[in-house]
Scaffold this motif. Structure first.
Motif, PDB file in Angstrom:
ATOM      1  N   LEU A  61      35.102  10.164  31.904  1.00 41.03           N
ATOM      2  CA  LEU A  61      33.919   9.442  32.397  1.00 41.03           C
ATOM      3  C   LEU A  61      32.766   9.495  31.405  1.00 41.03           C
ATOM      4  N   ILE A  62      31.888   8.510  31.540  1.00 41.30           N
ATOM      5  CA  ILE A  62      30.585   8.497  30.882  1.00 41.30           C
ATOM      6  C   ILE A  62      29.561   8.475  32.008  1.00 41.30           C
ATOM      7  N   VAL A  63      28.550   9.329  31.936  1.00 38.70           N
ATOM      8  CA  VAL A  63      27.529   9.387  32.986  1.00 38.70           C
ATOM      9  C   VAL A  63      26.153   9.233  32.354  1.00 38.70           C
ATOM     10  N   TYR A  64      25.420   8.216  32.813  1.00 37.08           N
ATOM     11  CA  TYR A  64      24.024   8.015  32.434  1.00 37.08           C
ATOM     12  C   TYR A  64      23.175   8.515  33.586  1.00 37.08           C
ATOM     13  N   GLY A  65      21.983   9.010  33.269  1.00 40.75           N
ATOM     14  CA  GLY A  65      21.123   9.508  34.326  1.00 40.75           C
ATOM     15  C   GLY A  65      19.663   9.233  34.074  1.00 40.75           C
ATOM     16  N   CYS A  66      18.906   9.198  35.162  1.00 40.36           N
ATOM     17  CA  CYS A  66      17.454   9.110  35.094  1.00 40.36           C
ATOM     18  C   CYS A  66      16.878   9.661  36.394  1.00 40.36           C
ATOM     19  N   GLU A  67      15.589   9.963  36.368  1.00 38.24           N
ATOM     20  CA  GLU A  67      14.906  10.443  37.557  1.00 38.24           C
ATOM     21  C   GLU A  67      14.657   9.261  38.483  1.00 38.24           C
ATOM     22  N   ASN A  68      14.648   9.507  39.809  1.00 40.39           N
ATOM     23  CA  ASN A  68      14.416   8.401  40.734  1.00 40.39           C
ATOM     24  C   ASN A  68      13.250   8.608  41.699  1.00 40.39           C
ATOM     25  N   GLN A  69      12.578   9.745  41.661  1.00 41.18           N
ATOM     26  CA  GLN A  69      11.407  10.020  42.500  1.00 41.18           C
ATOM     27  C   GLN A  69      11.714   9.932  44.002  1.00 41.18           C
ATOM     28  N   LEU A  70      12.962  10.101  44.388  1.00 43.82           N
ATOM     29  CA  LEU A  70      13.357  10.079  45.795  1.00 43.82           C
ATOM     30  C   LEU A  70      13.837  11.469  46.201  1.00 43.82           C
ATOM     31  N   VAL A 102      27.899   5.901  36.578  1.00 49.35           N
ATOM     32  CA  VAL A 102      29.167   6.421  36.094  1.00 49.35           C
ATOM     33  C   VAL A 102      30.039   5.268  35.598  1.00 49.35           C
ATOM     34  N   ILE A 103      30.627   5.464  34.420  1.00 57.48           N
ATOM     35  CA  ILE A 103      31.492   4.471  33.806  1.00 57.48           C
ATOM     36  C   ILE A 103      32.808   5.161  33.441  1.00 57.48           C
ATOM     37  N   PRO A 104      33.940   4.672  33.950  1.00 49.58           N
ATOM     38  CA  PRO A 104      35.219   5.252  33.541  1.00 49.58           C
ATOM     39  C   PRO A 104      35.544   4.876  32.100  1.00 49.58           C
ATOM     40  N   ARG A 105      36.182   5.769  31.389  1.00 50.38           N
ATOM     41  CA  ARG A 105      36.588   5.500  30.014  1.00 50.38           C
ATOM     42  C   ARG A 105      37.780   4.541  29.993  1.00 50.38           C
ATOM     43  N   LYS A 106      37.754   3.643  29.037  1.00 52.15           N
ATOM     44  CA  LYS A 106      38.882   2.730  28.851  1.00 52.15           C
ATOM     45  C   LYS A 106      40.107   3.560  28.473  1.00 52.15           C
ATOM     46  N   GLY A 107      41.216   3.296  29.126  1.00 56.09           N
ATOM     47  CA  GLY A 107      42.451   4.014  28.837  1.00 56.09           C
ATOM     48  C   GLY A 107      42.638   5.282  29.644  1.00 56.09           C
ATOM     49  N   ALA A 108      41.615   5.745  30.347  1.00 57.36           N
ATOM     50  CA  ALA A 108      41.746   6.945  31.183  1.00 57.36           C
ATOM     51  C   ALA A 108      42.501   6.593  32.464  1.00 57.36           C
ATOM     52  N   THR A 109      43.151   7.580  33.032  1.00 58.44           N
ATOM     53  CA  THR A 109      43.900   7.386  34.268  1.00 58.44           C
ATOM     54  C   THR A 109      43.040   7.804  35.451  1.00 58.44           C
ATOM     55  N   ALA A 110      43.086   7.009  36.509  1.00 62.44           N
ATOM     56  CA  ALA A 110      42.337   7.318  37.723  1.00 62.44           C
ATOM     57  C   ALA A 110      43.061   8.434  38.476  1.00 62.44           C
ATOM     58  N   ASP A 111      42.632   9.654  38.246  1.00 61.59           N
ATOM     59  CA  ASP A 111      43.255  10.823  38.853  1.00 61.59           C
ATOM     60  C   ASP A 111      42.158  11.634  39.549  1.00 61.59           C
ATOM     61  N   PHE A 112      42.312  11.847  40.853  1.00 60.21           N
ATOM     62  CA  PHE A 112      41.267  12.507  41.628  1.00 60.21           C
ATOM     63  C   PHE A 112      40.941  13.892  41.087  1.00 60.21           C
ATOM     64  N   THR A 113      41.945  14.661  40.706  1.00 57.71           N
ATOM     65  CA  THR A 113      41.685  16.023  40.230  1.00 57.71           C
ATOM     66  C   THR A 113      40.853  16.021  38.962  1.00 57.71           C
ATOM     67  N   ARG A 114      41.193  15.139  38.038  1.00 60.36           N
ATOM     68  CA  ARG A 114      40.431  15.073  36.782  1.00 60.36           C
ATOM     69  C   ARG A 114      39.010  14.600  37.036  1.00 60.36           C
TER      70      ARG A 114
END
Length: 131
Positions: A44-53, A98-110
């Motif tokens: 995964l790739i995760v971007y983040g920012c503050e949301n004041q909530l 959240v952005i899944p990586r190209k070529g990664a497998t959708a596996d719940f544990t990972r």
């Protein structure tokens, strides 16, 4: 009234993923990308920012590069479920895209191993840049 943690008469906790926990507007996605605070691993790739909530929110960006519609929907279900399970342990006030990586497998544990670590790292980076 927030629905995410209501107790029903049997004593079970309702942990639904309500619209209040979703990043839904383009301007909020743009804000997370513009903040330029991201972390990644092989899943995964995760971007983040503050949301004041008083709640942390999840946004998903799952492109066609990941696969056909059923595959993309499966990714989204797994990421949402993982976020729902781990978000109550996180501090509120952040938007995560959240952005899944190209070529990664959708596996719940990972995903379940990866997402909390990445969220923690983004929070740490955001707190460091605030001061």
């Amino acid at each position: 009234m927030e629905k995410s943690r209501q107790v029903d008469p049997s004593g079970a906790v309702d942990q639904t993923f309500t619209p209040a926990h979703r990043v839904r507007h383009g301007k909020h996605f743009k804000r997370a990308f513009a903040r330029r605070q991201s972390v990644a691993d092989d899943v995964l790739i995760v971007y983040g920012c503050e949301n004041q909530l008083n709640v942390s929110r999840l946004g998903l960006s799952v492109s066609r590069k990941v696969g056909a519609a059923p595959t993309r929907n499966y990714w989204k279900r797994l990421i949402r479920e993982t976020f729902r399970r781990v978000s109550r342990d996180r501090s509120p006030g952040f938007d995560f895209v959240v952005i899944p990586r190209k070529g990664a497998t959708a596996d719940f544990t990972r995903i379940h191993r990866s997402l909390p670590q990445l969220m923690r790292r983004v929070e740490k980076k955001l707190r460091r840049t605030q001061t």
